[in-house]
Design a protein around this motif. Structure first.
Motif, PDB file in Angstrom:
ATOM      1  N   MET A 199      39.735  38.298   7.885  1.00  0.00           N
ATOM      2  CA  MET A 199      39.082  37.528   8.941  1.00  0.00           C
ATOM      3  C   MET A 199      40.038  37.309  10.108  1.00  0.00           C
ATOM      4  SD  MET A 199      37.034  34.593   6.765  1.00  0.00           S
ATOM      5  CE  MET A 199      36.274  33.893   8.241  1.00  0.00           C
ATOM      6  N   LYS A 200      39.493  37.224  11.316  1.00  0.00           N
ATOM      7  CA  LYS A 200      40.295  36.948  12.496  1.00  0.00           C
ATOM      8  C   LYS A 200      40.814  35.506  12.435  1.00  0.00           C
ATOM      9  CE  LYS A 200      37.677  40.082  15.483  1.00  0.00           C
ATOM     10  NZ  LYS A 200      36.823  40.186  16.701  1.00  0.00           N
ATOM     11  N   PRO A 201      42.002  35.245  12.994  1.00  0.00           N
ATOM     12  CA  PRO A 201      42.553  33.874  12.954  1.00  0.00           C
ATOM     13  C   PRO A 201      41.609  32.827  13.542  1.00  0.00           C
ATOM     14  CG  PRO A 201      44.235  35.432  13.652  1.00  0.00           C
ATOM     15  CD  PRO A 201      42.956  36.207  13.571  1.00  0.00           C
ATOM     16  N   GLY A 202      40.929  33.165  14.636  1.00  0.00           N
ATOM     17  CA  GLY A 202      39.997  32.213  15.228  1.00  0.00           C
ATOM     18  C   GLY A 202      38.840  31.890  14.310  1.00  0.00           C
ATOM     19  N   HIS A 203      38.368  32.887  13.569  1.00  0.00           N
ATOM     20  CA  HIS A 203      37.268  32.663  12.642  1.00  0.00           C
ATOM     21  C   HIS A 203      37.732  31.864  11.429  1.00  0.00           C
ATOM     22  CE1 HIS A 203      34.899  36.323  14.382  1.00  0.00           C
ATOM     23  NE2 HIS A 203      34.908  35.276  15.188  1.00  0.00           N
ATOM     24  N   ILE A 204      38.977  32.058  11.015  1.00  0.00           N
ATOM     25  CA  ILE A 204      39.538  31.233   9.937  1.00  0.00           C
ATOM     26  C   ILE A 204      39.599  29.775  10.379  1.00  0.00           C
ATOM     27  CG2 ILE A 204      41.630  30.740   8.606  1.00  0.00           C
ATOM     28  CD1 ILE A 204      42.148  33.712   8.449  1.00  0.00           C
ATOM     29  N   ALA A 205      39.998  29.542  11.642  1.00  0.00           N
ATOM     30  CA  ALA A 205      40.051  28.170  12.166  1.00  0.00           C
ATOM     31  C   ALA A 205      38.662  27.540  12.174  1.00  0.00           C
ATOM     32  CB  ALA A 205      40.642  28.171  13.571  1.00  0.00           C
ATOM     33  N   LEU A 206      37.632  28.303  12.535  1.00  0.00           N
ATOM     34  CA  LEU A 206      36.266  27.788  12.515  1.00  0.00           C
ATOM     35  C   LEU A 206      35.843  27.435  11.097  1.00  0.00           C
ATOM     36  CD1 LEU A 206      34.438  30.165  15.043  1.00  0.00           C
ATOM     37  CD2 LEU A 206      34.980  27.734  15.363  1.00  0.00           C
ATOM     38  N   ALA A 207      36.213  28.279  10.145  1.00  0.00           N
ATOM     39  CA  ALA A 207      35.869  28.005   8.754  1.00  0.00           C
ATOM     40  C   ALA A 207      36.542  26.725   8.268  1.00  0.00           C
ATOM     41  CB  ALA A 207      36.262  29.188   7.866  1.00  0.00           C
ATOM     42  N   LEU A 208      37.793  26.504   8.670  1.00  0.00           N
ATOM     43  CA  LEU A 208      38.510  25.290   8.270  1.00  0.00           C
ATOM     44  C   LEU A 208      37.892  24.045   8.904  1.00  0.00           C
ATOM     45  CD1 LEU A 208      42.193  26.587   8.487  1.00  0.00           C
ATOM     46  CD2 LEU A 208      40.830  26.198   6.423  1.00  0.00           C
ATOM     47  N   LEU A 209      37.450  24.154  10.160  1.00  0.00           N
ATOM     48  CA  LEU A 209      36.771  23.032  10.806  1.00  0.00           C
ATOM     49  C   LEU A 209      35.498  22.669  10.053  1.00  0.00           C
ATOM     50  CD1 LEU A 209      36.264  21.024  13.116  1.00  0.00           C
ATOM     51  CD2 LEU A 209      35.213  22.913  14.402  1.00  0.00           C
ATOM     52  N   THR A 210      34.769  23.679   9.634  1.00  0.00           N
ATOM     53  CA  THR A 210      33.529  23.436   8.894  1.00  0.00           C
ATOM     54  C   THR A 210      33.805  22.689   7.598  1.00  0.00           C
ATOM     55  OG1 THR A 210      32.559  25.446   9.810  1.00  0.00           O
ATOM     56  CG2 THR A 210      31.515  24.537   7.855  1.00  0.00           C
ATOM     57  N   THR A 211      34.856  23.073   6.883  1.00  0.00           N
ATOM     58  CA  THR A 211      35.159  22.391   5.620  1.00  0.00           C
ATOM     59  C   THR A 211      35.523  20.923   5.852  1.00  0.00           C
ATOM     60  OG1 THR A 211      37.517  23.026   5.643  1.00  0.00           O
ATOM     61  CG2 THR A 211      35.962  24.550   4.596  1.00  0.00           C
ATOM     62  N   ALA A 212      36.184  20.621   6.976  1.00  0.00           N
ATOM     63  CA  ALA A 212      36.516  19.225   7.276  1.00  0.00           C
ATOM     64  C   ALA A 212      35.252  18.420   7.582  1.00  0.00           C
ATOM     65  CB  ALA A 212      37.483  19.162   8.460  1.00  0.00           C
ATOM     66  N   LEU A 213      34.353  18.994   8.365  1.00  0.00           N
ATOM     67  CA  LEU A 213      33.096  18.310   8.687  1.00  0.00           C
ATOM     68  C   LEU A 213      32.276  18.074   7.430  1.00  0.00           C
ATOM     69  CD1 LEU A 213      32.056  20.244  11.930  1.00  0.00           C
ATOM     70  CD2 LEU A 213      32.979  17.919  11.796  1.00  0.00           C
ATOM     71  N   TRP A 214      32.209  19.072   6.560  1.00  0.00           N
ATOM     72  CA  TRP A 214      31.421  18.949   5.334  1.00  0.00           C
ATOM     73  C   TRP A 214      32.058  17.988   4.342  1.00  0.00           C
ATOM     74  CZ3 TRP A 214      29.947  24.800   4.423  1.00  0.00           C
ATOM     75  CH2 TRP A 214      28.897  25.130   5.295  1.00  0.00           C
ATOM     76  N   GLY A 215      33.382  17.920   4.320  1.00  0.00           N
ATOM     77  CA  GLY A 215      34.037  17.001   3.397  1.00  0.00           C
ATOM     78  C   GLY A 215      33.706  15.551   3.720  1.00  0.00           C
ATOM     79  N   PHE A 216      33.796  15.180   4.998  1.00  0.00           N
ATOM     80  CA  PHE A 216      33.490  13.803   5.389  1.00  0.00           C
ATOM     81  C   PHE A 216      31.988  13.531   5.306  1.00  0.00           C
ATOM     82  CE2 PHE A 216      33.135  10.237   8.465  1.00  0.00           C
ATOM     83  CZ  PHE A 216      34.024   9.374   7.838  1.00  0.00           C
ATOM     84  N   ASN A 217      31.195  14.587   5.297  1.00  0.00           N
ATOM     85  CA  ASN A 217      29.742  14.459   5.196  1.00  0.00           C
ATOM     86  C   ASN A 217      29.326  13.663   3.956  1.00  0.00           C
ATOM     87  OD1 ASN A 217      26.904  15.301   5.788  1.00  0.00           O
ATOM     88  ND2 ASN A 217      27.160  16.528   3.940  1.00  0.00           N
ATOM     89  N   PHE A 218      30.038  13.837   2.840  1.00  0.00           N
ATOM     90  CA  PHE A 218      29.670  13.162   1.596  1.00  0.00           C
ATOM     91  C   PHE A 218      29.872  11.646   1.710  1.00  0.00           C
ATOM     92  CE2 PHE A 218      30.418  17.526   0.432  1.00  0.00           C
ATOM     93  CZ  PHE A 218      29.377  17.790  -0.434  1.00  0.00           C
ATOM     94  N   VAL A 219      30.908  11.245   2.433  1.00  0.00           N
ATOM     95  CA  VAL A 219      31.122   9.811   2.658  1.00  0.00           C
ATOM     96  C   VAL A 219      29.984   9.246   3.504  1.00  0.00           C
ATOM     97  CG1 VAL A 219      32.626   8.120   3.772  1.00  0.00           C
ATOM     98  CG2 VAL A 219      33.618   9.962   2.415  1.00  0.00           C
ATOM     99  N   MET A 220      29.587   9.972   4.539  1.00  0.00           N
ATOM    100  CA  MET A 220      28.522   9.489   5.410  1.00  0.00           C
ATOM    101  C   MET A 220      27.178   9.439   4.672  1.00  0.00           C
ATOM    102  SD  MET A 220      30.109   8.600   8.032  1.00  0.00           S
ATOM    103  CE  MET A 220      28.706   8.143   9.059  1.00  0.00           C
ATOM    104  N   ILE A 221      26.952  10.365   3.758  1.00  0.00           N
ATOM    105  CA  ILE A 221      25.731  10.300   2.948  1.00  0.00           C
ATOM    106  C   ILE A 221      25.733   9.022   2.119  1.00  0.00           C
ATOM    107  CG2 ILE A 221      24.450  11.360   1.034  1.00  0.00           C
ATOM    108  CD1 ILE A 221      25.466  14.079   2.053  1.00  0.00           C
ATOM    109  N   ARG A 222      26.866   8.719   1.493  1.00  0.00           N
ATOM    110  CA  ARG A 222      26.978   7.496   0.695  1.00  0.00           C
ATOM    111  C   ARG A 222      26.739   6.262   1.556  1.00  0.00           C
ATOM    112  NH1 ARG A 222      25.836   5.931  -3.782  1.00  0.00           N
ATOM    113  NH2 ARG A 222      26.821   7.802  -4.640  1.00  0.00           N
ATOM    114  N   ILE A 223      27.291   6.252   2.766  1.00  0.00           N
ATOM    115  CA  ILE A 223      27.089   5.110   3.670  1.00  0.00           C
ATOM    116  C   ILE A 223      25.610   4.970   4.012  1.00  0.00           C
ATOM    117  CG2 ILE A 223      27.514   4.283   6.029  1.00  0.00           C
ATOM    118  CD1 ILE A 223      30.368   5.408   5.761  1.00  0.00           C
TER     119      ILE A 223
END
Length: 293
Positions: free
Chosen positions: A1-25
C-alpha cells in the motif's frame, strides 16, 4: 500500500476505536440501540440530497447496505446494550478481518499469500490473548454472541464492497447514498422490538450526550471512516485492507480506559503488541532480499 493510503487506514482505525465509547455514551443517555442505529443513518444520508448517486447497481447497493450497516450495527448496538463493554466490543469486532479473508477466498478467489497468512496468524494470536481477559470485564454471553454476529455481517459487507467501483461524488457520496438503505429496516426493527412508547420516551428525553453520540457515530465513524474504508477496499485486495481493522482494539481499549475507566493489564498489552506485529508483517512493504553474487 502507498504511505498515504496507510495513513488513511490508520486514521480510520482511530475513529472506529473511539466510536465504541461514543456508542456506550449514547446508550447510557437513554437511546434504545436500534433507534440509535436508525438515527445514525438518518444523519449519514443527509448529503445524498445534493451529492450524485454512485454508479452501482441498485441490488448490489441494497445488499451492501443490509450487511455492512443493518446487520452489523443492529447486532453491535444491541450486543453492547446487552452487556458488552466498549473496549471488549472493539476487540470482538475485529474477528471480521479473518472472516473477510475467508469470505473473499470463497467468493472472489482472493488467495492470501504466505506473508498475509503469517501476519494474520500473529494478529489472531494477539486477539485471542486479549479475549482471555473477557471474563474479568462483566461481559455477557448474549453480548458476545451478538457482537460476533455483527463482525460476520461486517465481513460479508467488506467482500461486497470489493469491485463495487467508485462514486462520481467521492467516498462521502458513496456513504451517504449507502446510508439511505438501513434507515427503514432499522426503524421497522425498532418499532417491532423496542416499541413506540420507548421510542417516544427516548426522543422526548434526548440530551446533549445522546446528540453528541449520534453525530460522532454518524459523521466521523460512518461518513468519514467508512468512506475511507470503501475507498481502500475498491483499490486493494480485501486481505490487505481488512487487517488494519485489527488496530481498532488498541484505540478502542485506550479510549474506553480514558473515558469510561475500563481497565486492561499486561495480558491485553501483550496482545496489542502481537496485533501490531501481525499488521506489520501483512501490510508493510519490506525491501526485497538481494540476490547472492
Amino acid at each position: 500500500m502507498k504511505p498515504g493510503h496507510i495513513a488513511l487506514a490508520l486514521l480510520t482505525t482511530a475513529l472506529w476505536g473511539f466510536n465504541f465509547v461514543m456508542i456506550r455514551i449514547g446508550l447510557e443517555s437513554g437511546l434504545p440501540p436500534l433507534l440509535m442505529a436508525a438515527l445514525r443513518f438518518m444523519v449519514v444520508a443527509i448529503p445524498a440530497l445534493w451529492l450524485p448517486r454512485p454508479k452501482i447497481p441498485l441490488g448490489r447497493m441494497l445488499a451492501i447496505g443490509m450487511f455492512l450497516f443493518v446487520g452489523q450495527f443492529a447486532l453491535l448496538f444491541t450486543g453492547m446494550a446487552a452487556g458488552m463493554p466498549p473496549g471488549l466490543a472493539s476487540v470482538t469486532q475485529q474477528s471480521q478481518a479473518f472472516l473477510t479473508a475467508l469470505f473473499a477466498a470463497a467468493m472472489l478467489r482472493e488467495r492470501p499469500g504466505a506473508r498475509s497468512v503469517a501476519g494474520m496468524a500473529i494478529a489472531f494470536a494477539g486477539l485471542a490473548l486479549i479475549g482471555t481477559t473477557a471474563g474479568t470485564a462483566g461481559m455477557t454471553s448474549l453480548g458476545l454472541t451478538l457482537c460476533l454476529a455483527a463482525a460476520a455481517s461486517w465481513a460479508f459487507g467488506n467482500v461486497l464492497l470489493r469491485g463495487a467501483g467508485s462514486s462520481p461524488g467521492g467516498p462521502l457520496a458513496f456513504m451517504s447514498w449507502l446510508g439511505i438503505v438501513p434507515i427503514l429496516p432499522l426503524l421497522a426493527l425498532s418499532l417491532l422490538i423496542e416499541g413506540p412508547a420507548e421510542i417516544t420516551h427516548a426522543l422526548a428525553g434526548l440530551n446533549l450526550n445522546g446528540i453528541a453520540a449520534i453525530l460522532y457515530v454518524a459523521l466521523l465513524a460512518t461518513s468519514v471512516g467508512y468512506g475511507i474504508w470503501g475507498f481502500l477496499m475498491a483499490r486493494y485486495p480485501a486481505t490487505t485492507v481488512a487487517p488494519f481493522a485489527l488496530l481498532v482494539p488498541i484505540t478502542g481499549a485506550l479510549s474506553a480506559h480514558l473515558v469510561t475507566g475500563e481497565s486492561f493489564g499486561p495480558i491485553r498489552l501483550a496482545g496489542m503488541g502481537l496485533i501490531l506485529a501481525g499488521l506489520g508483517v501483512t501490510a508493510l512493504r519490506w525491501p526485497p532480499r538481494k540476490a547472492a553474487a
